[in-house]
Write an enzyme that holds these catalytic residues in place. Sequence first.
Site, PDB file in Angstrom:
ATOM      1  N   GLU A  31       1.118  -1.081   0.112  1.00 21.63           N
ATOM      2  CA  GLU A  31      -0.002   0.142  -0.059  1.00 21.63           C
ATOM      3  C   GLU A  31       0.857   1.190   0.072  1.00 21.63           C
ATOM      4  OE1 GLU A  31      -2.992   0.002   3.075  1.00 21.63           O
ATOM      5  OE2 GLU A  31      -3.937  -1.693   1.974  1.00 21.63           O
ATOM      6  N   GLU A  68      -6.214  -7.194  -1.192  1.00 19.92           N
ATOM      7  CA  GLU A  68      -6.444  -7.218   0.328  1.00 19.92           C
ATOM      8  C   GLU A  68      -7.566  -6.191   0.639  1.00 19.92           C
ATOM      9  OE1 GLU A  68      -3.169  -5.633   2.954  1.00 19.92           O
ATOM     10  OE2 GLU A  68      -4.866  -4.589   3.985  1.00 19.92           O
TER      11      GLU A  68
HETATM   12  C1  IDC Z   1      -2.966  -3.838  10.387  1.00 17.94           C
HETATM   13  C2  IDC Z   1      -3.147  -5.056  11.276  1.00 17.94           C
HETATM   14  C3  IDC Z   1      -2.772  -4.465  12.696  1.00 17.94           C
HETATM   15  C4  IDC Z   1      -1.315  -4.087  12.694  1.00 17.94           C
HETATM   16  C5  IDC Z   1      -1.265  -2.852  11.759  1.00 17.94           C
HETATM   17  C6  IDC Z   1      -0.011  -2.086  11.502  1.00 17.94           C
HETATM   18  O1  IDC Z   1      -4.490  -5.489  11.224  1.00 17.94           O
HETATM   19  O2  IDC Z   1      -2.900  -5.569  13.767  1.00 17.94           O
HETATM   20  O3  IDC Z   1      -1.318  -3.585  13.931  1.00 17.94           O
HETATM   21  O4  IDC Z   1      -1.589  -3.243  10.669  1.00 17.94           O
HETATM   22  O5  IDC Z   1       0.708  -3.071  11.055  1.00 17.94           O
HETATM   23  C7  IDC Z   1      -3.978  -2.035   5.727  1.00 17.94           C
HETATM   24  C8  IDC Z   1      -2.631  -2.720   5.667  1.00 17.94           C
HETATM   25  C9  IDC Z   1      -2.621  -3.720   6.717  1.00 17.94           C
HETATM   26  C10 IDC Z   1      -3.351  -3.323   8.010  1.00 17.94           C
HETATM   27  C11 IDC Z   1      -5.151  -3.302   7.570  1.00 17.94           C
HETATM   28  C12 IDC Z   1      -5.726  -2.758   8.681  1.00 17.94           C
HETATM   29  O6  IDC Z   1      -2.142  -3.399   4.372  1.00 17.94           O
HETATM   30  O7  IDC Z   1      -1.363  -4.029   7.224  1.00 17.94           O
HETATM   31  O8  IDC Z   1      -3.111  -4.335   9.143  1.00 17.94           O
HETATM   32  N1  IDC Z   1      -4.886  -2.394   6.647  1.00 17.94           N
HETATM   33  O9  IDC Z   1      -5.442  -1.375   9.449  1.00 17.94           O
HETATM   34  N2  IDC Z   1      -4.447  -1.206   4.811  1.00 17.94           N
HETATM   35  C13 IDC Z   1      -5.691  -1.025   5.280  1.00 17.94           C
HETATM   36  C14 IDC Z   1      -5.924  -1.351   6.128  1.00 17.94           C
END
Ligand code: IDC
Length: 506
Positions: free
Chosen positions: A332, A424
């Site tokens: 992302e 995702e």
């Molecule tokens: C989130 C995880 C969370 C973690 C965070 C930081 O769910 O546990 O603490 O990342 O690493 C994304 C990202 C994905 C995120 C997810 C939810 O690709 O890494 O995971 N998210 O926030 N993009 C939009 C949402």
Amino acid sequence: MRPRRARGLLTIGAAAGLVAGALAAMPAAGAMAATGCAVTYTTNSWQGGFTANISIKNLGDPIKGWTLGFTFPNSGQKVVQGWSATYSQTGSAVTAKSLDYNGSLGTGASTGIGFNGSWSGSNPVPTSFTLNGVTCTGSTGPTATPTATPTVKPTATPTATPTVTPTATPTVTPTATPTVTPTATPTVTPTSGAGTPLGINGKLHVCGVNLCNQYNRPIQLRGMSTHGIQWFSRCYNDSSLNALVNDWKADLFRISMYVQEQGYETNPSGFTDMVNRYVDMAESRGLYSIIDFHTLTPGDPNYNLARAKTFFASVAARNAAKKGVIYEIANEPNGVSWASIKSYAEQVIPVIRAADPDAVIIVGTRGWSSLGVSDGSNESEIVNNPVKATNIMYAFHFYAASHKDNYRSTLSRAAAKLPMFVSEFGTVSASGDGAVDVASTNAWLDLLDGLKIGYANWTYSDAGEGSAAFKPGTCSGGTYTGTGVLTQSGALIRDRIRTADDFPTS
Ligand code: IDC
């Protein structure tokens, strides 16, 4: 607490009850408690790293609060990150203390804990354990059970012989009584052969705006994304992958290798090996895999350009002959222009192509892979200035409770012009937590089904957040099938993924 199936290297235990004479000699304060314990310690090891799952069974009187003790045989072995207990290590000696929720163990009760570790030199298994200071000695079962069930289980037809027989698993000798014998496996694991997503569709390629199979016909792949593999490797094993194939009937397994946040940058070869292991686990079950270079913070993928080149040169060379591997080069991008993302892509894609010329590659888009919408832009910046490469797709990510109609209409528009893949998405808010938005999730998945856009849901894990498919603690228990282990999100997504695929076969 959930008893583990015997899959471990070692089961040690003894009920050390007290003889009557000893009780009689006790002071009046009361009878001494009977003590005893059995411990099963299971490891998955790779170069420099390992995951240990430990099952503790109390064979004595009920206890409130426990401390497990053991000593690593090798001074290079370290606990890195544990779960379901508080770990401490002094030299080679390790203790794991119970938490509030799993401290009480009745007679015969078990609980599961585990940790990720690192090792150097060699990685032998500890052979002696204590519970509250009492050594768990003797044996409650075979002293050495197979370290693993055969990686590839029998095919869907119980009469067929497995494509890979137990002799192919060097750690288990065929005479060593596999936990599951080939004929005794009603919960079958398809192989990568006929009948599996990979077997039916074969090598994929981009055709117009679609993903096409070996018959040059558009298909939709549906599956799950791991959580960060640096944190959740306990969730990715033979049982959970079997559940993904047999129970969820998924097509796809996205392997999210964070680069920062204790990920790849801390141990490039260890994480590269881990990704390759997961690719093999997916392939042997007929699942496609996405190798996700999970950049997130910082948002400019160019920050990780050198790492990306090193990583993709390695995984692309190693997996070039496989039909089922898709590369996602930047999860992302955020806070960065499309021009910078495109420049990154045009440097990383040739590295992959040099090793693996015909694999599909997914390119992240601006604004957390929102096609720019989350940055106030839209797909036109890509349509007007696409990445100079063929056989690529663009990533679109959404979180159903945060991203609704304007995101859906952007994706619908873009999908007429650009090959799109939802590598995702979440059923909850963009934080990854909060309530499931059922209506929005269903609206999204209906749209993706209609456009034959592939997807992977965040996450196939037991993280304590709304987006996780499994309830907390599931991955320490070892059972991944059915709905009892699922969160609301998991149940909703499993229902959607389980419906029959309609892959064209000619
Ligand atoms: C989130 C995880 C969370 C973690 C965070 C930081 O769910 O546990 O603490 O990342 O690493 C994304 C990202 C994905 C995120 C997810 C939810 O690709 O890494 O995971 N998210 O926030 N993009 C939009 C949402």
